[in-house]
Design a protein around this motif. Structure first.
Motif, PDB file in Angstrom:
ATOM      1  N   PRO A  71      41.182  39.869 -26.635  1.00 31.90           N
ATOM      2  CA  PRO A  71      40.899  39.316 -25.315  1.00 31.90           C
ATOM      3  C   PRO A  71      41.571  40.129 -24.207  1.00 31.90           C
ATOM      4  O   PRO A  71      42.725  40.516 -24.335  1.00 31.90           O
ATOM      5  N   VAL A  72      40.836  40.358 -23.142  1.00 37.44           N
ATOM      6  CA  VAL A  72      41.339  41.110 -21.996  1.00 37.44           C
ATOM      7  C   VAL A  72      42.340  40.241 -21.246  1.00 37.44           C
ATOM      8  O   VAL A  72      42.073  39.086 -20.952  1.00 37.44           O
ATOM      9  N   THR A  73      43.521  40.803 -20.939  1.00 39.82           N
ATOM     10  CA  THR A  73      44.524  40.036 -20.210  1.00 39.82           C
ATOM     11  C   THR A  73      44.664  40.501 -18.768  1.00 39.82           C
ATOM     12  O   THR A  73      45.215  39.787 -17.949  1.00 39.82           O
ATOM     13  N   ALA A  74      44.189  41.712 -18.449  1.00 42.08           N
ATOM     14  CA  ALA A  74      44.231  42.223 -17.073  1.00 42.08           C
ATOM     15  C   ALA A  74      43.118  43.254 -16.934  1.00 42.08           C
ATOM     16  O   ALA A  74      42.776  43.937 -17.896  1.00 42.08           O
ATOM     17  N   MET A  75      42.530  43.360 -15.714  1.00 43.49           N
ATOM     18  CA  MET A  75      41.433  44.288 -15.504  1.00 43.49           C
ATOM     19  C   MET A  75      41.465  44.788 -14.069  1.00 43.49           C
ATOM     20  O   MET A  75      41.872  44.081 -13.165  1.00 43.49           O
ATOM     21  N   ARG A  76      41.046  46.037 -13.877  1.00 46.52           N
ATOM     22  CA  ARG A  76      40.965  46.631 -12.540  1.00 46.52           C
ATOM     23  C   ARG A  76      39.761  47.544 -12.506  1.00 46.52           C
ATOM     24  O   ARG A  76      39.488  48.251 -13.475  1.00 46.52           O
ATOM     25  N   GLN A  77      39.049  47.568 -11.383  1.00 51.72           N
ATOM     26  CA  GLN A  77      37.950  48.506 -11.187  1.00 51.72           C
ATOM     27  C   GLN A  77      38.392  49.559 -10.180  1.00 51.72           C
ATOM     28  O   GLN A  77      39.080  49.238  -9.214  1.00 51.72           O
ATOM     29  N   VAL A  78      38.001  50.811 -10.436  1.00 47.75           N
ATOM     30  CA  VAL A  78      38.390  51.937  -9.601  1.00 47.75           C
ATOM     31  C   VAL A  78      37.135  52.728  -9.247  1.00 47.75           C
ATOM     32  O   VAL A  78      36.329  53.025 -10.128  1.00 47.75           O
ATOM     33  N   SER A  79      36.966  53.061  -7.954  1.00 47.93           N
ATOM     34  CA  SER A  79      35.847  53.907  -7.522  1.00 47.93           C
ATOM     35  C   SER A  79      36.387  55.271  -7.120  1.00 47.93           C
ATOM     36  O   SER A  79      37.505  55.370  -6.617  1.00 47.93           O
ATOM     37  N   VAL A  80      35.599  56.306  -7.355  1.00 48.57           N
ATOM     38  CA  VAL A  80      36.009  57.664  -6.994  1.00 48.57           C
ATOM     39  C   VAL A  80      34.981  58.263  -6.057  1.00 48.57           C
ATOM     40  O   VAL A  80      33.833  57.817  -6.021  1.00 48.57           O
ATOM     41  N   PRO A  81      35.387  59.292  -5.293  1.00 46.15           N
ATOM     42  CA  PRO A  81      34.430  59.953  -4.409  1.00 46.15           C
ATOM     43  C   PRO A  81      33.210  60.421  -5.209  1.00 46.15           C
ATOM     44  O   PRO A  81      33.346  60.866  -6.338  1.00 46.15           O
ATOM     45  N   GLY A  82      32.058  60.298  -4.620  1.00 46.21           N
ATOM     46  CA  GLY A  82      30.846  60.695  -5.311  1.00 46.21           C
ATOM     47  C   GLY A  82      30.171  59.534  -6.011  1.00 46.21           C
ATOM     48  O   GLY A  82      29.151  59.699  -6.663  1.00 46.21           O
ATOM     49  N   GLY A  83      30.764  58.348  -5.921  1.00 42.34           N
ATOM     50  CA  GLY A  83      30.123  57.157  -6.460  1.00 42.34           C
ATOM     51  C   GLY A  83      30.479  56.792  -7.886  1.00 42.34           C
ATOM     52  O   GLY A  83      29.958  55.824  -8.420  1.00 42.34           O
ATOM     53  N   GLY A  84      31.379  57.540  -8.537  1.00 42.09           N
ATOM     54  CA  GLY A  84      31.768  57.177  -9.890  1.00 42.09           C
ATOM     55  C   GLY A  84      32.563  55.881  -9.901  1.00 42.09           C
ATOM     56  O   GLY A  84      33.331  55.607  -8.992  1.00 42.09           O
ATOM     57  N   LYS A  85      32.333  55.068 -10.931  1.00 47.39           N
ATOM     58  CA  LYS A  85      33.068  53.811 -11.056  1.00 47.39           C
ATOM     59  C   LYS A  85      33.710  53.757 -12.432  1.00 47.39           C
ATOM     60  O   LYS A  85      33.101  54.132 -13.432  1.00 47.39           O
ATOM     61  N   PHE A  86      34.938  53.274 -12.441  1.00 46.80           N
ATOM     62  CA  PHE A  86      35.679  53.132 -13.685  1.00 46.80           C
ATOM     63  C   PHE A  86      36.225  51.720 -13.779  1.00 46.80           C
ATOM     64  O   PHE A  86      36.493  51.081 -12.769  1.00 46.80           O
ATOM     65  N   GLU A  87      36.399  51.252 -15.000  1.00 45.34           N
ATOM     66  CA  GLU A  87      37.016  49.957 -15.234  1.00 45.34           C
ATOM     67  C   GLU A  87      38.167  50.193 -16.210  1.00 45.34           C
ATOM     68  O   GLU A  87      38.007  50.903 -17.196  1.00 45.34           O
TER      69      GLU A  87
END
Length: 130
Positions: free
Chosen positions: A1-17
């Protein structure tokens, strides 16, 4: 089970979780010790890594779903004992960026709580490109 989560965006439209889960533990006979609330520690680990992480950007970075997994071990005083990339993504820039971020984190802002019975806290961080 996930206990913490963050989303990150980068220049150029890339998205990371980035998600944090607890490393599976082999069961041991239960004791009468209270179960420690590790939410603040988990959040501190995630915050420290994301603060130091510079995800790769550029053409094709976010076009394919990629995932890597890192294991991190935190000592009672909040010091990062060890970290290792246990599942590379296959994208060398992404993998190196995750390792670089972990190498910059020497200590998290929150020590392990007094009611935590172990000597160290082991977590897994999953980095996903979308």
């Amino acid at each position: 089970p996930v206990t913490a989560m963050r989303q990150v965006s980068v220049p150029g439209g890339g998205k990371f979780e980035v998600t944090l889960t607890h490393k599976p533990v082999v069961s041991t006979p239960s004791s009468s010790a209270p179960i420690a609330d590790m939410a603040a520690v988990d959040q501190a680990v995630l915050d420290a890594l994301v603060q130091n992480w510079v995800p790769p950007s550029g053409p094709g970075t976010g076009s394919l779903a990629r995932e890597s997994m890192m294991e991190v071990v935190i000592a009672r005083d909040g010091r990062v004992e060890t970290y290792a990339l246990v599942q590379p993504s296959g994208h060398s820039q992404a993998d190196m960026s995750v390792l670089r971020a972990a190498g910059l984190v020497k200590r998290i802002a929150t020590p392990l709580p007094a009611e935590f019975s172990g000597d160290r806290h082991e977590v897994q961080l999953h980095f996903r490109a979308h």
